[in-house]
Design a protein around this motif. Structure first.
Motif, short mmCIF file in Angstrom:
data_model
loop_
_atom_site.label_atom_id
_atom_site.label_comp_id
_atom_site.label_asym_id
_atom_site.label_seq_id
_atom_site.Cartn_x
_atom_site.Cartn_y
_atom_site.Cartn_z
N THR A 163 -1.26 87.45 8.48
CA THR A 163 -0.47 88.02 9.78
C THR A 163 0.57 89.09 9.22
O THR A 163 1.28 88.66 8.33
N LYS A 164 0.45 90.04 10.26
CA LYS A 164 1.22 91.20 10.25
C LYS A 164 2.79 90.66 10.47
O LYS A 164 2.97 89.82 11.21
N PRO A 165 3.61 91.60 10.11
CA PRO A 165 5.17 91.30 10.60
C PRO A 165 5.04 91.29 11.99
O PRO A 165 4.20 92.01 12.80
N VAL A 166 6.13 90.81 12.68
CA VAL A 166 6.15 90.67 14.30
C VAL A 166 6.42 92.16 14.89
O VAL A 166 7.36 92.83 14.29
N GLU A 167 5.54 92.37 15.68
CA GLU A 167 5.58 93.72 16.53
C GLU A 167 6.60 93.30 17.66
O GLU A 167 6.22 92.58 18.50
N VAL A 168 7.52 94.35 18.00
CA VAL A 168 8.30 94.42 18.99
C VAL A 168 7.76 95.49 20.00
O VAL A 168 7.70 96.82 19.68
N ALA A 169 7.29 94.89 21.22
CA ALA A 169 6.89 95.68 22.07
C ALA A 169 7.80 96.09 23.23
O ALA A 169 8.60 95.09 23.53
N VAL A 170 7.68 97.10 23.76
CA VAL A 170 8.62 97.56 25.03
C VAL A 170 7.87 97.10 26.27
O VAL A 170 6.86 97.84 26.33
N PHE A 171 8.29 96.22 26.96
CA PHE A 171 7.83 95.96 28.12
C PHE A 171 8.26 96.75 29.36
O PHE A 171 9.48 96.85 29.49
N GLN A 172 7.46 97.20 30.00
CA GLN A 172 7.66 98.24 31.07
C GLN A 172 6.94 97.82 32.14
O GLN A 172 5.69 97.30 31.95
N PRO A 173 7.26 97.92 33.57
CA PRO A 173 6.43 97.80 34.48
C PRO A 173 5.18 98.92 34.65
O PRO A 173 5.13 99.71 33.97
N GLN A 174 3.84 98.21 35.12
CA GLN A 174 2.83 98.65 35.05
C GLN A 174 2.93 100.31 35.65
O GLN A 174 2.20 101.09 35.16
N GLU A 175 3.45 100.36 36.80
CA GLU A 175 3.54 101.39 37.63
C GLU A 175 4.25 102.58 36.54
O GLU A 175 3.75 103.77 36.67
N LYS A 176 5.37 102.01 35.82
CA LYS A 176 5.88 103.23 34.97
C LYS A 176 5.29 103.61 33.97
O LYS A 176 5.04 104.71 33.51
N ILE A 177 4.39 102.48 33.37
CA ILE A 177 3.43 102.96 32.37
C ILE A 177 2.60 104.01 32.70
O ILE A 177 2.01 105.05 32.02
N ARG A 178 1.74 103.88 33.90
CA ARG A 178 0.95 104.62 34.63
C ARG A 178 1.61 106.01 34.77
O ARG A 178 0.68 106.98 34.55
N GLU A 179 2.69 106.00 35.21
CA GLU A 179 3.36 107.57 35.55
C GLU A 179 3.41 108.17 34.20
O GLU A 179 3.38 109.50 34.11
N ASN A 180 3.95 107.47 33.26
CA ASN A 180 4.15 107.90 31.99
C ASN A 180 2.82 108.42 31.25
O ASN A 180 2.66 109.71 30.71
N LEU A 181 1.66 107.98 31.51
CA LEU A 181 0.55 108.32 31.05
C LEU A 181 0.16 109.56 31.80
O LEU A 181 -0.65 110.60 31.27
#
Length: 340
Positions: free
Chosen positions: A170-188
């Motif tokens: 198992t890899k070291p713990v990954e820390v993910a940045v949790f953002q609303p789906q609409e914000k992720i979509r706009e960033n993409l």
């Protein structure tokens, strides 16, 4: 056309090389746990600072400041289930000296999980069988030391929090940045649109050169010695000199324009230009960088969407053990620009 195939060959080789390295590194361990900070609340600032006579207490003791509540989640985002036999040292939430865990509690779990405080700065998470794409949510309360500075207590807490474990494969713990789906979509969308402009310029530039051909250049015969004549490419400078570069030999020199004219031999000739290696490498690298930025944004979008669906899923009977199917991936990409 040969130059075009050369550019494509270099670009494809670089892409496959980078992808190969990334896949090799990623495939070293099949297990992965992702931590998501859903919310960090500064309890005293949020509750007790607005009214002078309002006191905030914990376990019968007044809390003056620097009390932070963490609302977090862990997801088994790897490709293998994690069983008790694989755990040599449980997943541990760690804080630096001066910080103190007060309590922790698992509020939602599919893996029979529980939190227990080991000491002031360590809190262990124990689970039963932690299957792929299962998750657990927890609350944890911590007290921070008093410090002078511009950082808020929540920011200091996020910067101080770390994770440790010894879980097989198992890899070291990954820390993910949790953002609303609409914000992720706009960033993409923004990344893709920003990348399309330079990419279209490069494509137009390369296509025009291959279809129309590069502009011809003037080649001069220059006397470099008593019986030596070099076919040279001439480049003007910002002063009264010109730079000479031989087409066939190592001759390179910067001479005054008058000297250049006096040493010419015969009439200049027109010669068609070809792409040189430097231009091919430069165009390939710029194109690769643009495509890599888009690829990274797409991967981040798909990963965040997957984590969001796991956390928000109500029906756990549907198997997601194989990740996102190809059909769902294209459906996601279509919805990016055609939202509901």
């Amino acid at each position: 056309m040969e130059n075009m195939w050369g550019i494509l060959g270099i670009a494809v080789s670089l892409v496959f090389g980078v992808v190969g390295i990334i896949l090799t590194i990623k495939s070293k361990y099949s297990g992965k746990i992702t931590f998501i900070n859903l919310q960090t609340i500064e309890l005293f600032d949020a509750i007790g600072s607005s009214l002078e006579k309002l006191a905030v207490t914990y376990d019968g003791t007044n809390v003056s400041e620097n009390l932070v509540l963490l609302n977090g989640a862990f997801i088994n985002s790897g490709r293998t289930d994690i069983s008790g036999e694989m755990v040599e040292k449980p997943l541990t939430l760690k804080l630096p000296e001066g910080y103190k865990w007060l309590t922790g509690n698992v509020v939602e779990s599919e893996a029979n999980a529980r939190l227990s405080i080991v000491d002031d700065t360590s809190m262990e998470l124990s689970t039963g069988l932690f299957r792929c794409n299962e998750y657990l949510k927890f609350h944890a309360l911590a007290q921070l030391p008093v410090e002078d500075g511009e950082k808020s207590s929540s920011r200091r807490f996020r910067d101080a929090l770390s994770f440790d474990h010894r879980i097989s494969n198992t890899k070291p713990v990954e820390v993910a940045v949790f953002q609303p789906q609409e914000k992720i979509r706009e960033n993409l969308k923004r990344v893709i649109v920003s990348a399309l402009v330079p990419l279209m310029v490069i494509i137009g530039f390369v296509a025009s050169d291959f279809i129309l051909g590069k502009p011809n250049e003037i080649i001069f015969s220059y006397n470099t010695g008593p019986d030596t004549v070099e076919q040279t490419r001439v480049t003007p400078t910002r002063n009264t000199t010109v730079k000479l570069e031989s087409l066939t030999g190592d001759f390179r020199q910067e001479v005054p324009f008058g000297e250049f004219v006096s040493n010419l031999s015969g009439a200049p000739v027109l010669m068609s230009r070809k792409w040189d290696l430097t231009e091919i490498i430069l165009v390939s690298l710029v194109s690769l960088f643009i495509l890599y930025s888009v690829f990274g944004a797409v991967v981040e979008f798909v990963k965040n969407r997957r984590l969001l669906r796991i956390l928000e899923s109500k029906d756990r009977t549907q198997s997601t053990r194989q990740g996102m199917p190809l059909g769902r991936f294209f459906s996601t990409f279509r919805k990016l620009f055609l939202p509901d």
